[in-house]
Design a protein around this motif. Structure first.
Motif, PDB file in Angstrom:
ATOM      1  N   ARG A   1     -28.195  58.341  42.016  1.00 42.27           N
ATOM      2  CA  ARG A   1     -27.123  58.460  42.879  1.00 42.27           C
ATOM      3  C   ARG A   1     -26.931  60.030  43.156  1.00 42.27           C
ATOM      4  O   ARG A   1     -26.918  60.773  42.103  1.00 42.27           O
ATOM      5  N   ARG A   2     -26.712  60.541  44.125  1.00 43.40           N
ATOM      6  CA  ARG A   2     -26.126  61.749  44.530  1.00 43.40           C
ATOM      7  C   ARG A   2     -24.910  62.510  43.693  1.00 43.40           C
ATOM      8  O   ARG A   2     -24.700  63.506  43.122  1.00 43.40           O
ATOM      9  N   ASP A   3     -24.079  61.322  43.411  1.00 46.46           N
ATOM     10  CA  ASP A   3     -22.832  61.631  42.873  1.00 46.46           C
ATOM     11  C   ASP A   3     -22.945  61.599  41.121  1.00 46.46           C
ATOM     12  O   ASP A   3     -21.760  61.667  40.376  1.00 46.46           O
ATOM     13  N   ARG A   4     -24.205  61.366  40.732  1.00 44.30           N
ATOM     14  CA  ARG A   4     -24.636  61.380  39.401  1.00 44.30           C
ATOM     15  C   ARG A   4     -24.099  60.033  38.489  1.00 44.30           C
ATOM     16  O   ARG A   4     -23.944  60.002  37.448  1.00 44.30           O
ATOM     17  N   SER A   5     -23.402  59.088  39.238  1.00 47.07           N
ATOM     18  CA  SER A   5     -22.692  58.064  38.796  1.00 47.07           C
ATOM     19  C   SER A   5     -23.506  56.715  38.548  1.00 47.07           C
ATOM     20  O   SER A   5     -23.571  55.765  39.320  1.00 47.07           O
ATOM     21  N   ASP A   6     -25.022  57.144  37.930  1.00 44.04           N
ATOM     22  CA  ASP A   6     -25.805  55.941  38.015  1.00 44.04           C
ATOM     23  C   ASP A   6     -25.717  54.804  36.905  1.00 44.04           C
ATOM     24  O   ASP A   6     -26.119  53.670  37.480  1.00 44.04           O
ATOM     25  N   ARG A   7     -24.793  54.939  35.900  1.00 43.55           N
ATOM     26  CA  ARG A   7     -24.689  53.814  34.919  1.00 43.55           C
ATOM     27  C   ARG A   7     -23.783  52.797  35.860  1.00 43.55           C
ATOM     28  O   ARG A   7     -23.084  52.945  36.804  1.00 43.55           O
ATOM     29  N   LEU A   8     -24.157  51.547  35.394  1.00 44.97           N
ATOM     30  CA  LEU A   8     -23.230  50.110  35.758  1.00 44.97           C
ATOM     31  C   LEU A   8     -22.025  50.438  36.015  1.00 44.97           C
ATOM     32  O   LEU A   8     -21.462  50.056  37.198  1.00 44.97           O
ATOM     33  N   TYR A   9     -21.292  50.823  35.193  1.00 45.13           N
ATOM     34  CA  TYR A   9     -19.690  51.317  34.993  1.00 45.13           C
ATOM     35  C   TYR A   9     -19.348  52.407  35.424  1.00 45.13           C
ATOM     36  O   TYR A   9     -18.411  53.241  34.966  1.00 45.13           O
ATOM     37  N   GLY A  10     -20.142  53.103  36.082  1.00 44.11           N
ATOM     38  CA  GLY A  10     -19.862  54.760  36.491  1.00 44.11           C
ATOM     39  C   GLY A  10     -20.349  55.731  35.217  1.00 44.11           C
ATOM     40  O   GLY A  10     -20.753  55.472  34.146  1.00 44.11           O
ATOM     41  N   GLY A  11     -20.499  56.909  35.875  1.00 41.50           N
ATOM     42  CA  GLY A  11     -20.687  58.175  35.112  1.00 41.50           C
ATOM     43  C   GLY A  11     -22.141  58.415  34.764  1.00 41.50           C
ATOM     44  O   GLY A  11     -22.930  57.374  35.155  1.00 41.50           O
ATOM     45  N   ASN A  12     -22.523  59.291  34.034  1.00 41.72           N
ATOM     46  CA  ASN A  12     -23.661  59.638  33.471  1.00 41.72           C
ATOM     47  C   ASN A  12     -24.004  59.916  32.181  1.00 41.72           C
ATOM     48  O   ASN A  12     -24.730  60.582  31.797  1.00 41.72           O
ATOM     49  N   GLN A  13     -22.857  59.566  31.332  1.00 34.23           N
ATOM     50  CA  GLN A  13     -22.830  60.108  29.988  1.00 34.23           C
ATOM     51  C   GLN A  13     -24.136  59.617  29.426  1.00 34.23           C
ATOM     52  O   GLN A  13     -24.548  58.353  29.235  1.00 34.23           O
ATOM     53  N   GLY A  14     -24.847  60.375  28.487  1.00 35.44           N
ATOM     54  CA  GLY A  14     -25.967  60.298  27.952  1.00 35.44           C
ATOM     55  C   GLY A  14     -27.348  60.197  28.695  1.00 35.44           C
ATOM     56  O   GLY A  14     -28.280  59.648  28.155  1.00 35.44           O
TER      57      GLY A  14
ATOM     58  N   PHE B   1     -54.565  54.647  39.938  1.00 37.81           N
ATOM     59  CA  PHE B   1     -52.954  55.046  40.303  1.00 37.81           C
ATOM     60  C   PHE B   1     -52.965  56.575  40.268  1.00 37.81           C
ATOM     61  O   PHE B   1     -51.509  56.935  40.385  1.00 37.81           O
ATOM     62  N   LYS B   2     -53.554  57.228  39.632  1.00 33.90           N
ATOM     63  CA  LYS B   2     -53.361  58.520  39.283  1.00 33.90           C
ATOM     64  C   LYS B   2     -53.008  59.346  40.719  1.00 33.90           C
ATOM     65  O   LYS B   2     -52.416  60.459  40.582  1.00 33.90           O
ATOM     66  N   LEU B   3     -53.480  58.909  41.813  1.00 30.87           N
ATOM     67  CA  LEU B   3     -52.821  59.475  42.990  1.00 30.87           C
ATOM     68  C   LEU B   3     -51.831  58.705  43.810  1.00 30.87           C
ATOM     69  O   LEU B   3     -51.792  58.831  45.054  1.00 30.87           O
ATOM     70  N   ALA B   4     -51.209  57.576  43.129  1.00 32.79           N
ATOM     71  CA  ALA B   4     -50.259  56.813  43.586  1.00 32.79           C
ATOM     72  C   ALA B   4     -49.034  57.741  44.046  1.00 32.79           C
ATOM     73  O   ALA B   4     -48.928  58.718  43.497  1.00 32.79           O
ATOM     74  N   ARG B   5     -48.227  56.951  44.746  1.00 33.32           N
ATOM     75  CA  ARG B   5     -47.072  57.561  45.414  1.00 33.32           C
ATOM     76  C   ARG B   5     -46.168  57.599  44.094  1.00 33.32           C
ATOM     77  O   ARG B   5     -46.200  56.628  43.246  1.00 33.32           O
ATOM     78  N   SER B   6     -45.383  58.693  43.986  1.00 35.66           N
ATOM     79  CA  SER B   6     -44.209  58.514  43.009  1.00 35.66           C
ATOM     80  C   SER B   6     -42.819  58.870  43.464  1.00 35.66           C
ATOM     81  O   SER B   6     -42.663  59.437  44.582  1.00 35.66           O
ATOM     82  N   ARG B   7     -41.946  58.718  42.657  1.00 37.12           N
ATOM     83  CA  ARG B   7     -40.322  59.085  43.199  1.00 37.12           C
ATOM     84  C   ARG B   7     -39.519  59.349  41.958  1.00 37.12           C
ATOM     85  O   ARG B   7     -39.852  58.831  40.916  1.00 37.12           O
ATOM     86  N   VAL B   8     -38.833  60.134  41.719  1.00 40.99           N
ATOM     87  CA  VAL B   8     -37.847  60.431  41.126  1.00 40.99           C
ATOM     88  C   VAL B   8     -36.676  59.407  40.877  1.00 40.99           C
ATOM     89  O   VAL B   8     -35.981  58.885  42.129  1.00 40.99           O
ATOM     90  N   MET B   9     -36.575  58.716  39.754  1.00 41.60           N
ATOM     91  CA  MET B   9     -35.844  57.552  39.758  1.00 41.60           C
ATOM     92  C   MET B   9     -34.887  57.251  38.400  1.00 41.60           C
ATOM     93  O   MET B   9     -35.184  57.988  37.467  1.00 41.60           O
ATOM     94  N   TYR B  10     -33.879  56.493  38.392  1.00 38.83           N
ATOM     95  CA  TYR B  10     -33.085  56.462  37.339  1.00 38.83           C
ATOM     96  C   TYR B  10     -33.659  55.027  36.467  1.00 38.83           C
ATOM     97  O   TYR B  10     -33.944  54.085  37.089  1.00 38.83           O
ATOM     98  N   ILE B  11     -33.864  55.100  35.480  1.00 35.90           N
ATOM     99  CA  ILE B  11     -34.638  54.065  34.372  1.00 35.90           C
ATOM    100  C   ILE B  11     -33.492  53.856  33.162  1.00 35.90           C
ATOM    101  O   ILE B  11     -33.336  54.818  32.421  1.00 35.90           O
ATOM    102  N   GLU B  12     -32.934  52.597  33.268  1.00 34.01           N
ATOM    103  CA  GLU B  12     -32.298  52.358  32.076  1.00 34.01           C
ATOM    104  C   GLU B  12     -32.485  50.898  31.268  1.00 34.01           C
ATOM    105  O   GLU B  12     -32.939  50.083  31.960  1.00 34.01           O
ATOM    106  N   ASN B  13     -32.724  51.214  30.028  1.00 31.92           N
ATOM    107  CA  ASN B  13     -32.968  49.982  29.239  1.00 31.92           C
ATOM    108  C   ASN B  13     -31.836  49.055  28.927  1.00 31.92           C
ATOM    109  O   ASN B  13     -30.579  49.469  28.488  1.00 31.92           O
ATOM    110  N   LYS B  14     -32.062  47.671  29.446  1.00 37.86           N
ATOM    111  CA  LYS B  14     -31.022  46.723  29.313  1.00 37.86           C
ATOM    112  C   LYS B  14     -31.015  45.721  28.269  1.00 37.86           C
ATOM    113  O   LYS B  14     -30.363  44.876  28.033  1.00 37.86           O
ATOM    114  N   SER B  15     -32.092  45.827  27.468  1.00 40.82           N
ATOM    115  CA  SER B  15     -32.591  45.104  26.365  1.00 40.82           C
ATOM    116  C   SER B  15     -31.451  44.896  25.341  1.00 40.82           C
ATOM    117  O   SER B  15     -31.515  43.552  24.662  1.00 40.82           O
ATOM    118  N   ASN B  16     -30.596  45.729  24.969  1.00 43.51           N
ATOM    119  CA  ASN B  16     -29.733  45.695  24.136  1.00 43.51           C
ATOM    120  C   ASN B  16     -28.194  45.461  24.588  1.00 43.51           C
ATOM    121  O   ASN B  16     -27.409  45.776  23.817  1.00 43.51           O
TER     122      ASN B  16
END
Length: 114
Positions: free
Chosen positions: A83-96, A14-29
């Protein structure tokens, strides 16, 4: 972690695999967890995602506020395009939400184009 370090954690095929900038949020807690913007690598089939040495597979719609699980731990995550508006969190915003050093310029250009 640099892009070079990230690619070292990928299986050789996979070293030459395609990649993309993405939002990753841990929901385990709960509904809001540790969140990052970073480069995610895709397997050839697209069924497996790799980020920072972790391997993710789809929950195929069975998750609660999550769409992927980390294979080793079983923890649930929300992984999506940023998201272009930086509101990636489920309930909006990008705090933290941290942005990985290796994608800061690419991400800034992406949100600036909004």
């Amino acid at each position: 972690m640099s892009e070079e370090d990230t690619s070292e954690a990928l299986p050789a095929e996979f070293k030459l695999a395609r990649s993309r900038v993405m939002y990753i949020e841990n929901k385990s807690n709960g509904l809001e967890g540790e969140a990052r913007i970073g480069r995610v690598y895709f397997s050839k089939s697209g069924k497996t995602l790799y980020y920072r040495g972790k391997k993710f597979r789809s929950l195929k719609g069975s998750g609660f506020k999550a769409n992927y699980f980390e294979v080793e731990s079983g923890n649930h995550y929300w992984i999506s395009g940023p998201r272009r508006d930086r509101s990636d969190r489920l309930y909006g915003g990008n705090q933290g939400v941290e942005v990985d050093d290796d994608v800061k310029e690419e991400y800034a250009a992406y949100v600036q184009d909004a």
